[in-house]
Design an enzyme around this catalytic site. Structure first.
Site, PDB file in Angstrom:
ATOM      1  N   GLU A 153       0.817  -1.210   0.000  1.00  0.00           N
ATOM      2  CA  GLU A 153       0.000   0.000   0.000  1.00  0.00           C
ATOM      3  C   GLU A 153       0.858   1.271   0.000  1.00  0.00           C
ATOM      4  OE1 GLU A 153      -4.080  -1.564   2.195  1.00  0.00           O
ATOM      5  OE2 GLU A 153      -2.613  -0.433   3.371  1.00  0.00           O
ATOM      6  N   GLU A 305      -6.414  -7.893  -0.556  1.00  0.00           N
ATOM      7  CA  GLU A 305      -6.943  -7.790   0.802  1.00  0.00           C
ATOM      8  C   GLU A 305      -8.434  -7.483   0.778  1.00  0.00           C
ATOM      9  OE1 GLU A 305      -5.055  -5.067   3.459  1.00  0.00           O
ATOM     10  OE2 GLU A 305      -3.027  -5.627   2.831  1.00  0.00           O
TER      11      GLU A 305
END
Length: 658
Positions: A153, A305
């Site tokens: 991320e 995710e």
């Protein structure tokens, strides 16, 4: 180039982040037992393990990871191996405070969380490259390895002096001369002209409004600086294992990185998606992000995710009701995902995310969450050979561009109430509720394959993009465009006339007299609907069709929606039902039809390859009409004429007529 297919090989990858360093090693055997029971075939390892692998500068403690990789391989579980560079150990910040980011006001952002690194720091980059080199050399040939996962991320912004020097180098490469930069930034305004490169800084905290062109370039630079970190590590792991695909996981519809540009640098496009279980339109949000990621991947993609239950970062974090995790997971598969993964496998008992759900929750193997995970794993094993690699055909595209988003966030704009991502979501919602299969596309992409193209809003449009839209309409395509589009150029300079002349000609607009942003809760009456958020004072060319006019107020009688041939312009935000009805009005003219007509409210239909997914987003059972005879791949039952869908029910159907 390697691809997601090299990792899936006819299976849907199913698993999640596995952080065994948080647990005693004797727990690992139980983890593997339960993974096999749940149908897990892939886990992501090492994302936050930097301090475990390198507890002090230069140390390497790989023994635990050796044992873990061997254990997973022995049980047939593949490994997505991460470079753990998103969370440097405390010793780095203590020994090298210059690696820590600084905020816009100069405040040092300390260690003690994660992503605490300056992307421009050569010290951080050197340590990250060294660790990645050793990790790749050790595990490139390990039989458990299926995918490289670089960092996690990417999202760090920094305004420090090292970043300032990097920013100046980036600007010098982009503009070559200070004269060109001063022209692009409009520095004649407020006496901002630069006479030496050393005078230029990132857009730090200032006395009043900052230069919007400078801010735009800093956003471009930050995306590129983070990408440099990614490509440096990508190149290292690819050199050691050129046959293994590489990815990094996006945060979806996030302003910090241009995902179109990043996707071109990945073998696999992966994303983290967390719809709100309390949002009645959470399914639409999930669908939108799937459509966007599939477009970036140009095909199958990886859901890196998602949450099996509650997250921990909203003001109120509600769990997913029974069945919702399954519904949204299969919806992602329907819309192109060939990998379904979670954060995380086992719910943490300590740390900042101990209340973030896991596949194996605090309730353990007897908990509802794990029972649902097991059911989903079994179903995915039945679907893998039917859907992996299959395309999701779409005749409609929504145009989206990070540059346009960045330009629309500047201070000093006509309305701070206008949210670019909310506009994109509102327009996608109309398509989703109408049952139209939808892609996303860059405004400079080839649009010839689409019968209908939508532009919710693109304030900044480059010349090439405008020419692309005009050519699309000339070629017979149908274009629907939202308000405040084509207002600025590549340098965020307002175009003459307030909208580019090529667009005004395209839509049949003679003059944009004024923009009329609306207050919160304020509406405008139009023929047939109510608008909100925005209005415009437009004068149409002779011969332009006024589809709907404003009624009452300052804009009474002026066009709210107009069209010239197959080009439509919508100068306000219609209420959701009206926007949906507008799309349903225009679509048949363009030759666009829903995937499956006459479905009950809340039922979504998606075709992927030879399969038809029907998904009930409602809490009550429904009966959905079904043409012909099909077999449900999830249950091996035959459905003919109709199919029953329970609460949050899903059917995955294959034609059995012949």
């Amino acid at each position: 180039m390697p691809s997601l297919h090299d990792a899936t090989r006819g299976r849907i990858l199913f698993g999640g982040d596995y952080n065994p360093e948080q647990w005693p090693e004797e727990v690992w055997a139980d983890d593997v037992r339960l993974m096999k029971e749940a149908g897990v075939n892939s886990v992501t390892v090492g994302v936050f393990s930097w301090a475990t692998i390198e507890p002090r500068p230069g140390a390497r403690e790989f023994g635990w990871l050796d044992r873990l990789m061997d254990l997973l391989h022995a049980h047939g579980i593949g490994v997505v191996l991460a470079t753990p560079t998103s969370s440097p150990p405390p010793w780095m910040g203590a020994l090298h405070p210059e690696t820590l980011p600084r905020a816009e006001d100069g405040t040092l952002v300390s260690y003690g969380s994660r992503q605490h690194f300056c992307p421009s720091s050569p010290v951080y980059r050197r340590y990250a490259a060294s660790l990645t080199e050793d990790l790749a050399a050790r595990y490139a040939g390990h039989p458990a390895l299926t995918v490289w996962h670089v960092n996690n991320e990417y999202c760090t912004h920094c305004w420090c002096d090292e970043t300032a020097a990097h920013f100046r180098r980036w600007l010098a490469s982009r503009y070559t001369s200070l004269e060109a930069l001063n022209k692009a930034w409009g520095t004649a305004f407020w006496s901002q002209r630069y006479d030496n490169w050393s005078e230029i800084l990132p857009p730090r905290k200032a006395q009043y409004l900052r230069n919007p062109a400078q801010e735009l370039d800093f956003k471009r630079f930050t995306s590129d600086a983070l990408m440099e970190c990614y490509t440096a590590e990508r190149d290292i792991v690819a050199r050691h294992a050129p046959h293994i695909p590489v990815t990094t996981n996006f945060m979806p519809l996030w302003a910090g990185q241009d995902a179109w540009a990043w996707a071109e640098q990945e073998d696999i496009v992966s994303v983290d998606v967390y719809p709100d279980s309390a949002d009645p339109l959470g399914g639409q949000y999930n669908a939108m992000l799937a459509d966007m990621t599939r477009a970036q991947a140009r095909g199958p993609w990886m859901l890196m995710e998602q949450a099996a239950g509650a997250v921990n970062w909203r003001p109120v974090n509600r769990p997913k009701p029974a069945g919702l995790n399954r519904l949204w997971s299969l919806q992602s598969v329907a819309r192109g995902a060939d990998a379904l993964c979670y954060f995380q496998w086992r719910q943490s008992r300590q740390g900042a995310e101990k209340f973030h759900s896991g596949m194996l929750s605090h309730a353990g193997e007897t908990g509802r969450t794990f029972r649902e995970v097991k059911r989903l794993g079994a179903e995915l094993s039945r679907l893998g050979h039917e859907v992996t690699g299959a395309e999701v055909p779409a005749e409609v595209a929504v145009l989206h561009d990070w540059e346009a988003w960045w330009s629309a966030t500047q201070d000093g704009r006509p309305s701070s109430l206008v949210s670019y991502p909310e506009l994109v979501r509102a327009w996608h919602r109309g398509l989703w509720e109408s049952g139209f299969a939808t892609d996303f596309a860059h405004p400079r992409a080839d649009l010839a394959a689409y019968r209908m193209v939508l532009v919710p809003q693109l304030q900044l449009l480059r010349d090439e993009a405008i020419d692309n839209l005009a050519a699309y309409v000339r070629g017979g395509g149908t274009l629907l465009c939202g308000f405040f589009t084509g207002v600025t150029d590549v340098d965020d300079r307002v175009r003459s006339g307030g909208m580019d002349s090529r667009l005004r000609e395209l839509f049949g607009i003679r003059t944009v007299h004024e923009w009329w942003p609306l207050e919160a809760g304020e509406t405008v009456d139009c023929d047939g609907f109510t608008g909100s958020l925005w209005a415009e004072e437009l004068e149409a060319d002779e011969g332009t069709e006024i589809v709907s006019a404003y009624r009452g107020g300052e804009l009474d009688g002026l066009p709210a929606v107009l069209r010239k041939g197959t080009a439509w312009y919508v100068s306000t935000l219609p209420e959701p039902e009206a926007l949906r009805d507008l799309f349903r009005l225009v679509a048949p003219e363009a030759g666009v039809r829903p995937v499956l007509a006459d479905l009950p409210d809340g039922v979504e239909a998606v075709r992927r390859g030879e399969t038809l997914f029907l998904l009930n987003h409602g809490r009550s059972p429904v009966t959905a009409p079904l043409p012909g005879r099909h077999i449900d791949l999830l249950t091996d039952t035959v459905a003919e004429g109709s199919v029953e869908l329970g609460r949050y029910g899903v059917a995955v159907l294959k034609d059995a007529s012949s």
